[in-house]
Motif scaffolding. Structure first.
Motif, short mmCIF file in Angstrom:
data_model
loop_
_atom_site.label_atom_id
_atom_site.label_comp_id
_atom_site.label_asym_id
_atom_site.label_seq_id
_atom_site.Cartn_x
_atom_site.Cartn_y
_atom_site.Cartn_z
N ARG A 87 20.18 -7.23 5.53
CA ARG A 87 19.70 -6.29 5.94
C ARG A 87 18.65 -6.21 7.42
N THR A 88 18.00 -7.46 7.41
CA THR A 88 17.63 -7.86 8.74
C THR A 88 18.25 -8.34 9.84
N TRP A 89 19.41 -9.32 9.90
CA TRP A 89 19.67 -9.36 10.67
C TRP A 89 21.36 -8.69 10.69
N VAL A 90 21.73 -7.66 9.98
CA VAL A 90 22.27 -7.20 10.48
C VAL A 90 21.92 -5.81 10.95
N SER A 91 20.73 -5.38 11.22
CA SER A 91 19.89 -4.63 11.63
C SER A 91 19.31 -5.15 12.90
N ALA A 92 19.50 -5.97 13.36
CA ALA A 92 19.22 -7.13 14.95
C ALA A 92 20.51 -6.57 15.55
N SER A 93 21.26 -6.83 15.11
CA SER A 93 23.09 -6.98 15.32
C SER A 93 22.90 -4.62 15.65
N ARG A 94 22.21 -3.84 15.00
CA ARG A 94 22.62 -2.69 14.98
C ARG A 94 21.25 -2.65 16.53
N GLU A 95 20.91 -2.75 16.15
CA GLU A 95 19.46 -2.72 17.54
C GLU A 95 19.76 -3.18 18.78
N ALA A 96 20.69 -4.30 18.94
CA ALA A 96 20.98 -4.57 20.20
C ALA A 96 22.32 -4.32 21.02
N ILE A 97 22.59 -3.34 20.04
CA ILE A 97 23.85 -2.78 20.46
C ILE A 97 23.52 -1.47 21.05
N ALA A 98 22.07 -0.87 20.11
CA ALA A 98 21.51 0.35 20.63
C ALA A 98 21.34 0.34 22.04
N ALA A 99 20.52 -0.95 22.50
CA ALA A 99 20.14 -1.35 23.71
C ALA A 99 21.18 -1.56 24.71
N ARG A 100 22.35 -1.99 24.53
CA ARG A 100 23.05 -1.86 25.00
C ARG A 100 23.49 -0.40 25.62
N ALA A 101 24.12 0.68 24.58
CA ALA A 101 24.04 2.09 24.47
C ALA A 101 23.30 2.44 25.44
N GLN A 102 22.21 2.22 25.92
CA GLN A 102 20.97 3.05 25.93
C GLN A 102 20.90 2.70 27.52
N GLY A 103 21.16 1.88 27.69
CA GLY A 103 21.17 0.93 28.99
C GLY A 103 21.97 1.56 29.62
#
Length: 256
Positions: A87-103
């Protein structure tokens, strides 16, 4: 035991007709650390209704691959990887996607994607998935699905890493022995190689492909890959599924 594998993605007709890039992505590797051989494979399918689903798929796979690689390099056994780790791995992937979207001044759902993953050694295997697509394994006698493709509340919908409820839809399974053969594929293939009425695998599709992969010299899969690309690009195949099609095949080979 060593792992032989090939992977490919074919852009679906629905995208190519509009001169759009495909939205599938996969990251696969056969790795050796501390005298142990690992097979790691990740596949993701960007949601067709999104503007950047393919980018989300790439970010999810690459981020997760690095997470898994870090654990393997630390000498961890698969058995020590907990559900919370996944779950931590997948959460990290989601956070990376969210960072790209926000940027980029966009919404995370503009990068929506499914996710499928496998980590295997010679004596253990770990599988996880969010959404549709499928993992199929073979043990020499037959083929089975690890998880059945998960559909959403409505027709032609599923669940994504970008969903707020993504943690509720992470499926995880472990096995105490590695299969002889592993296939991962996105939803563009699932209606072609699975029987939804009986929830079974069309063995006639997979058996000759795994046999051909076993016979090929290591890392010399160009003709088999070309054959598969041509097969998945045929008009009759596109008539049944015009979506992107990603396929990963892997076989374990005993070392004498």
């Amino acid at each position: 035991m060593i792992w032989k594998h090939l992977s490919l993605s074919v852009t679906g007709k629905s995208h190519s007709d509009r001169n759009e890039p495909g939205q599938d992505y996969c990251r696969t590797g056969a790795l050796r650390f501390s005298d142990r051989d690992f097979f790691v494979s990740l596949a993701a399918d960007g949601a067709g209704s999104t503007t950047h689903g393919g980018v989300g798929a790439e970010i999810a796979c690459e981020t997760l691959y690095l997470q898994i690689l870090s654990v393997i390099r630390e000498g961890e056994n698969i058995s020590s990887i907990t559900d919370d780790n996944i779950r931590t791995w997948v959460s990290a992937s989601r956070e990376a996607i969210a960072a790209r979207a926000q940027g980029n001044g966009q919404r995370i759902k503009d990068y929506a994607c499914t996710l499928i993953g496998v980590v295997a050694t010679n004596d253990q295997a770990l599988y996880f998935q969010i959404g549709d697509g499928c993992i199929v394994t073979g043990d020499g006698t037959g083929y089975r699905t690890i998880f059945w493709p998960e559909q959403g509340e409505y027709a032609n919908t599923t669940y994504f890493v970008s969903d707020d409820t993504f943690l509720e839809h992470i499926k995880i399974e472990r096995q105490g022995a590695a299969p002889d053969e592993i296939a991962l594929f996105t939803d563009g293939l699932q209606n072609l190689v699975l029987s939804f009425s009986t929830r079974t695998v069309h063995e006639g599709f997979f058996r000759p492909l795994f046999a051909a992969l076993r016979k090929k010299p290591d890392s010399d899969f160009a003709d088999l890959t070309t054959h598969l690309i041509a097969l998945l690009s045929r008009d009759d195949v596109n008539a049944r599924s015009d979506d992107d099609k990603t396929l990963v095949l892997a076989v374990n080979i005993p070392v004498s």
